[in-house]
Enzyme design. Structure first.
Site, PDB file in Angstrom:
ATOM      1  N   SER A 101      -5.607   3.399   4.545  1.00 32.98           N
ATOM      2  CA  SER A 101      -6.926   2.857   5.078  1.00 32.98           C
ATOM      3  C   SER A 101      -7.322   3.303   6.115  1.00 32.98           C
ATOM      4  O   SER A 101      -6.505   4.250   7.004  1.00 32.98           O
ATOM      5  CB  SER A 101      -6.176   1.207   5.434  1.00 32.98           C
ATOM      6  OG  SER A 101      -5.658   0.635   4.429  1.00 32.98           O
TER       7      SER A 101
HETATM    8  N1  SAH Z   1      -0.735   0.664   3.381  1.00 36.66           N
HETATM    9  C1  SAH Z   1      -1.097   1.754   2.427  1.00 36.66           C
HETATM   10  C2  SAH Z   1      -2.527   1.685   1.615  1.00 36.66           C
HETATM   11  C3  SAH Z   1      -2.429   1.566   0.276  1.00 36.66           C
HETATM   12  S1  SAH Z   1      -3.753   1.192  -0.540  1.00 36.66           S
HETATM   13  C4  SAH Z   1      -1.120   3.114   3.379  1.00 36.66           C
HETATM   14  O1  SAH Z   1      -0.947   2.928   4.180  1.00 36.66           O
HETATM   15  O2  SAH Z   1      -1.435   4.185   2.546  1.00 36.66           O
HETATM   16  C5  SAH Z   1      -2.980  -0.241  -1.309  1.00 36.66           C
HETATM   17  C6  SAH Z   1      -2.181  -0.004  -2.439  1.00 36.66           C
HETATM   18  O3  SAH Z   1      -1.650  -1.631  -2.935  1.00 36.66           O
HETATM   19  C7  SAH Z   1      -2.063   0.785  -3.556  1.00 36.66           C
HETATM   20  O4  SAH Z   1      -1.066   1.743  -3.539  1.00 36.66           O
HETATM   21  C8  SAH Z   1      -1.966  -0.006  -4.799  1.00 36.66           C
HETATM   22  O5  SAH Z   1      -1.333   0.476  -5.808  1.00 36.66           O
HETATM   23  C9  SAH Z   1      -1.239  -1.293  -4.155  1.00 36.66           C
HETATM   24  N2  SAH Z   1      -1.324  -2.544  -4.718  1.00 36.66           N
HETATM   25  C10 SAH Z   1      -2.229  -3.090  -5.478  1.00 36.66           C
HETATM   26  N3  SAH Z   1      -1.711  -4.245  -5.860  1.00 36.66           N
HETATM   27  C11 SAH Z   1      -0.494  -4.409  -5.868  1.00 36.66           C
HETATM   28  C12 SAH Z   1       0.595  -5.284  -6.079  1.00 36.66           C
HETATM   29  N4  SAH Z   1       0.190  -6.221  -6.931  1.00 36.66           N
HETATM   30  N5  SAH Z   1       1.714  -5.132  -5.683  1.00 36.66           N
HETATM   31  C13 SAH Z   1       2.171  -3.941  -4.879  1.00 36.66           C
HETATM   32  N6  SAH Z   1       1.378  -2.997  -4.532  1.00 36.66           N
HETATM   33  C14 SAH Z   1      -0.215  -3.103  -5.054  1.00 36.66           C
END
Ligand code: SAH
Length: 254
Positions: free
Chosen positions: A99
């Site tokens: 993000s």
């Molecule tokens: N906070 C992260 C942002 C990652 S983007 C950072 O700092 O990099 C969002 C993430 O959520 C993705 O990696 C995706 O695979 C994950 N995601 C989506 N649905 C999910 C679920 N049900 N459980 C766990 N992770 C999930």
């Protein structure tokens, strides 16, 4: 509107580049300062990012300090390092993104505003570890961080990214965050980095009374917006805030 007060961060100026001060030809230049990390003084670049965040309304000092401390460039691909401190989301592999700093700071600030969090947050659950950046930020404002990721490749990447930081209070869990993580509940804060249609029931259940949930959710028109849910003794209070753009919350693991 009142101007947000800028915190007095030591805004360090970038070091003078060798050669910018005209030295007489015969005098040998001092050896160049050892580049830190990416060949630039990343602390100074982050200080400028923090100033921009403060100017944009992030006022919670613990959040600004965490954004200053965590080296975002260590969480992105080497090819993207020079964009690490721009206010932009960046690809982290497997179709996912880290993000924007302003969105991370905004969501963590909202989380810290929870009724019970006056003296810092207790246990926090993060859904969507991704590359682990936000988990590292959360580790600086919360006592314990449980962070779940459904993609094994990213879970492993986050583990590798976070290892050198030796954050003893971050627990990475490979699994579907839709069901939350009962072992760490109740949570003072739950924060999702992926957007869904509705808040999964487990998140409501695993939130402590006095705790707060911050997540991107679809509004009545199907547009994504930040949802804040406070769990009180009398039930849940929900507020939909500004529009956001997050990757989708998905079920199952892969
Ligand atoms: N906070 C992260 C942002 C990652 S983007 C950072 O700092 O990099 C969002 C993430 O959520 C993705 O990696 C995706 O695979 C994950 N995601 C989506 N649905 C999910 C679920 N049900 N459980 C766990 N992770 C999930």
């Amino acid at each position: 509107m009142q101007q947000p007060r800028r915190p007095g961060f030591p805004a360090r100026l970038p070091p003078l580049q060798p050669g910018t001060a005209r030295a007489p030809a015969a005098v040998p230049l001092a050896p160049a300062p050892r580049p830190q990390g990416v060949g630039l003084d990343s602390a100074a670049v982050r200080a400028r990012m923090v100033q921009r965040l403060a100017a944009a309304g992030i006022q919670a000092l613990p959040v600004l300090q965490a954004m200053q401390d965590v080296e975002r460039h260590r969480f992105v691909d080497t090819a993207l390092v020079n964009q690490a401190y721009e206010d932009t989301s960046l690809p982290i592999g497997l179709g996912q993104t880290i993000s924007k700093p302003s969105v991370v700071a905004r969501m963590v600030q909202l989380l810290l505003g929870a009724p019970v969090a006056v003296a810092g947050l207790g246990r926090v659950l993060e859904i969507g570890t991704g590359c682990g950046y936000q988990a590292a930020v959360l580790a600086r404002v919360a006592r314990e961080v449980y962070s779940m990721e459904r993609l094994r490749g990213l879970h492993e990447r986050a583990r590798a990214n976070l290892r050198p930081l030796r954050l003893a209070n971050v627990h990475l869990i490979f699994g579907d965050g839709m069901g939350g993580y009962a072992q760490g509940a109740p949570y003072a804060g739950i924060i999702a980095a992926a957007g869904g249609e509705a808040v999964p029931p487990a998140w409501y259940q695993q939130l402590a009374v006095g705790g707060r949930l911050v997540a991107p959710m679809a509004d009545s028109r199907g547009q994504q917006a930040l949802l804040v849910v406070d769990k009180t003794e009398h039930g849940f209070q929900e507020r939909l805030l500004e529009a956001v753009h997050f990757v989708p919350l998905k079920s199952g693991v892969a």
